[in-house]
Write an enzyme that holds these catalytic residues in place. Structure first.
Site, mmCIF file in Angstrom:
data_model
loop_
_atom_site.group_PDB
_atom_site.id
_atom_site.type_symbol
_atom_site.label_atom_id
_atom_site.label_comp_id
_atom_site.label_asym_id
_atom_site.label_seq_id
_atom_site.Cartn_x
_atom_site.Cartn_y
_atom_site.Cartn_z
ATOM 1 N N ASP A 199 0.864 -1.171 0.000
ATOM 2 C CA ASP A 199 0.000 0.000 0.000
ATOM 3 C C ASP A 199 0.910 1.233 0.000
ATOM 4 O O ASP A 199 2.097 1.145 0.327
ATOM 5 C CB ASP A 199 -0.896 -0.037 1.245
ATOM 6 C CG ASP A 199 -1.878 1.110 1.284
ATOM 7 O OD1 ASP A 199 -2.412 1.479 0.236
ATOM 8 O OD2 ASP A 199 -2.106 1.660 2.383
ATOM 9 N N ASP A 212 -0.155 5.058 1.006
ATOM 10 C CA ASP A 212 -0.346 5.952 2.153
ATOM 11 C C ASP A 212 -0.390 5.160 3.458
ATOM 12 O O ASP A 212 -1.123 4.180 3.570
ATOM 13 C CB ASP A 212 -1.636 6.753 1.981
ATOM 14 C CG ASP A 212 -1.545 7.722 0.813
ATOM 15 O OD1 ASP A 212 -0.733 8.654 0.893
ATOM 16 O OD2 ASP A 212 -2.275 7.528 -0.180
#
Length: 264
Positions: A11, A13
């Site tokens: 991922d 953020d």
């Protein structure tokens, strides 16, 4: 016995960056993956930006990630629609990340009798566009949304995101959207195909139990939860599933990317 060669999905953020700042160690982690020729993709449910935009944003934080190593919910949505109905048409509520991805797979964007209404992230949701979407769905267009995230971050605090607007349209039409992004394992599988990787030797790193770890588990991946984003050790205990491993930060993987679980 052959040592397992890992591939990484991460991922963005909360794992590699926080707001507009580098998570300490993220640059060293990516440098180590490259040095050892380990395949990786950076995943995001954000459909606003194109991979080129995201590359520029990450570069400003000090991370050098090529466009082809970035996989967004907009790209996954476009790939899904192209496989379902090649060269179809769509009415889109969204920004450049989504419209560009759909154009690139041969879709026509139209307000007149589209095959799909496709809802993505945008900084300013238009009431007239939402009304148009409702009427098109009532008229038979299929309802697709890039991701179910209800809110997104901003400098002033939370703001409504795709999931919240999808709920409004669903309430008005009685039609549920099909969500392509995390936690739908479809996004993971499309990322695996992009990498030419297999689920048995791929791990997902994320900061959220409800999207990253959930979709990783459903796609048959090993999962690592980092504590630099949304989920904590305490909140992770509330879920009926567990990540393979919990670490404080991506920095904890530096020096062990070839053998993250100590299997060697």
């Amino acid at each position: 016995m052959n040592e397992r060669r890992w591939t990484y999905l991460s991922d963005m953020d909360g794992v590699l960056v926080q707001e507009e700042h580098l998570v300490p160690g993220a640059d060293e982690f990516l440098k180590e993956l490259r040095a050892n020729d380990i395949g990786f993709l950076v995943l995001t449910n954000n459909s606003i930006y194109t991979p080129r935009d995201l590359r520029a944003r990450l570069e400003r934080t000090g991370l050098d990630i090529p466009e082809e190593a970035i996989w967004t919910s907009a790209l996954a949505t476009a790939k899904f629609l192209a496989s379902q109905r090649p060269n179809g048409s769509a009415f889109v509520i969204g920004e450049a990340g989504l419209t560009t991805a759909l154009h690139e797979v041969g879709y026509v964007l139209t307000e007149r009798d589209p095959d799909y209404v496709v809802l993505g992230e945008t900084r300013t949701y238009s009431f007239s566009a939402i009304t148009r979407a409702i009427r098109l769905i009532e008229g038979g267009a299929k309802f697709i949304a890039t991701n179910p995230d209800a809110t997104g971050p901003s400098m002033e605090g939370s703001m409504p995101a795709t999931g919240s607007v999808a709920a409004l349209i669903e309430k008005a039409t009685g039609r549920s959207p099909y969500y392509v992004g995390k936690p739908n394992p479809l996004m993971m599988r499309s990322a695996l195909r992009r990498l030419g990787a297999h689920s048995e030797s791929t791990l997902m790193i994320g900061d959220r139990m409800d999207t990253d770890v959930h979709s990783g588990i459903e796609a048959g991946l090993q999962t690592i939860l980092v504590l630099t984003g949304i989920s904590s050790r305490e909140s992770a205990e509330h879920y009926p599933y567990r990540p393979t491993m919990i670490i404080d930060s991506i920095a904890d993987l530096v020096g062990r990317t070839g053998d993250p679980f100590g299997e060697g």
